[in-house]
Write a protein that holds these residues in place. Sequence first.
Motif, PDB file in Angstrom:
ATOM      1  N   HIS A  28       0.857  -1.195   0.000  1.00  0.00           N
ATOM      2  CA  HIS A  28       0.000   0.000   0.000  1.00  0.00           C
ATOM      3  C   HIS A  28       0.887   1.237   0.000  1.00  0.00           C
ATOM      4  N   ASP A  30       0.881   5.445  -0.132  1.00  0.00           N
ATOM      5  CA  ASP A  30       0.002   6.574   0.186  1.00  0.00           C
ATOM      6  C   ASP A  30       0.823   7.857   0.081  1.00  0.00           C
ATOM      7  N   THR A  55      -2.958   5.196  -2.779  1.00  0.00           N
ATOM      8  CA  THR A  55      -3.848   6.265  -2.319  1.00  0.00           C
ATOM      9  C   THR A  55      -3.194   7.603  -2.625  1.00  0.00           C
ATOM     10  N   HIS A  57      -3.529  11.683  -2.306  1.00  0.00           N
ATOM     11  CA  HIS A  57      -4.196  12.786  -1.611  1.00  0.00           C
ATOM     12  C   HIS A  57      -4.010  14.077  -2.413  1.00  0.00           C
ATOM     13  N   ARG A  85      -7.144   4.677  -4.865  1.00  0.00           N
ATOM     14  CA  ARG A  85      -7.940   5.547  -3.989  1.00  0.00           C
ATOM     15  C   ARG A  85      -7.482   6.990  -4.198  1.00  0.00           C
ATOM     16  N   GLN A  87      -8.179  10.891  -2.795  1.00  0.00           N
ATOM     17  CA  GLN A  87      -8.808  11.726  -1.765  1.00  0.00           C
ATOM     18  C   GLN A  87      -8.774  13.184  -2.211  1.00  0.00           C
TER      19      GLN A  87
END
Length: 476
Positions: A28, A30, A55, A57, A85, A87
Motif C-alpha cells: 500500500h 500513500d 492512495t 491525496h 484511492r 482523496q
Amino acid sequence: MLEPIIYVMCQCLENSLQSRTEKLKVEHFDLSVLEINQVVSAVNLLDREILRMVTVHLPFEDQVFTADGFIPLIEGQGQQRLNLRIQLHKFSLKISAEVRKLLTFTSQLISITIICKTIDEKCIETTPEAKYLSDGKFVKFSIDHAEDPIEGMTMLTLSDNKFHLNIFEIPSIMRSIAPNLGCRQIQSLRKVSRRIRHCVDYIKPDPHIISCSVFLANYLRVDFEEMMNEKIVARYKGFLEQEAIRVVNDFDLNTRHQKSCMDQLYIGMYEEIWYSKKEDYPELSKIFKGIRDVLISRTSPLKVKRLTLSTRWQCLMMNVLPFLDGESLKSIRIQKAFKKDKEYRIDLDEISKTEQWSKAKELNTDLTVRTSIQDMNILMFERIFITLETMSQEDITYCRKNIPQSLVFKNFSLLIKNCSDFLTALGDLYRIVNNIQYIFWFRIENTPEYLYVNFRQTRPRRLVFSKVHQDDSPFF
C-alpha cells in the motif's frame, strides 16, 4: 506553507527510491501530491508485482485531476491488479467523467475509490453503478472481471485431453499477434467465438485505421481503410432516419481503440441531404452528436491529420473538431459535396476559437465565409485557401500589418465575392500586369524575406499573400 513541504517531500522520496539497488516492495502506497505526475514518478520506482493499493491525496480545494494524468500509473501495473484511492475535496460531475475513463482499464484495476468531503448530488443520479459509503464520503467503483479472459484462463485445465484451447483465446498470445492485425482482421476474429471476442476486447488492439469516411445520403455508407490496404465498407439499407444509431455504433466499434494517427477523417453529405435537410434536422443531429459522444468517451483524443467536413452548418462541425487531438491535426477542409456554381455561405466564428483550429497548419474551403477575416484566427495557419463574402479596407489593413508577423505563414489565397476599392490600403504598388493584376512587394523587417501580394481584378477577385525569400525576389 504546505505546498513547498509537499514538493520537497515528493522530490526527496523520488531521489531516495532512485538510489536503491532494487525496487522497494510495498503493498500500500500513500502520498500527498501537488500534481499527479509526482505520484506516477514515485510508483514507477516501486515493485509493481507487490503493490496492491495506491492512495493519492489532493489536499487543496482547487485541485482536480484528469484521466490522462493517472493513465501512466495504471498502464505500468503488471499482473497484479490495483486498487486506486483518490482523496479530494469534492466529487463533481467533471471528476466523475474522468473516473469513467479510467474504468476502461479493466486488466489493471480492481476498483477506484473516491474519498471526499462533499458530493455533487447530480453525480449520484448519473453514477448508479457506484457505491456510496460512510454517509456519502466514500464513492467506490468496482470493476467486474467476470468477462475477463485472464479470469477465465485460471479455470482452464490444460492437461485435460478433452479440452481444446484456441490459441487466440490466450491473452499473452493475442497481445503478441494484435500489433500485426488490421481493422478487418480484428473484426473477423471477434466473430469467431465468444471467448476470442472477449480476448480481443481485453487486449484492445489498435485497428491501424488510415482513413475513415462517413457518407450521409438517402442511403448511408461508412468506409474504413487500414494499413493492410484492406477496406471495410458498411452499407445501410435503411434511410438516415432508420440507420443513424447503427452508423454511430459502427464508428465506435471500429475506432474506439485507435491509437495511431489516421490520415483522414471525412464526414460529408451527398447532394440530396445537403439540399433537403436543415441543420436542426433530428436524425442528422443524432449522427453528429453520436460521433461527438464516441470521441468524448475515448481515453485519449482521436488522432487525425486531415479533417474534411462536407457540410454548411457550423453547429454540426462543432460536434467533431473540438474533440480531436489538436497536436495531430494538420489540415481542415470544409467543402461542398458536389461541384456546382450555386453559392453556399457559412459562419466560422465559433469553430475558429477552438484549440484544434489554432494548431492546424492548412485551411481550405470552397464555401463562402461570412465571418470577418479579422475574427477567424488565421495567423497560426501556414496555408489558407478560402472564399470570403466581403473584405473591407480595415480587413486589408489587418492582413497587410499582421500576416508578415506570423512565424509560420507561407501562402494565403483569398477569393473575395464583394470588396471595396482597397488598393490604397495595400501600400505602394510595384507593378500592374494586363490591367487586372496588381503586384506588391514589401520587405519583412529583420528577416531575409519579402511579403509578396498579388491582387487580381477578376470575378471573383483573388488576393494572394506569399512569403518569398529575398533570393527569389526581383531585388536580388
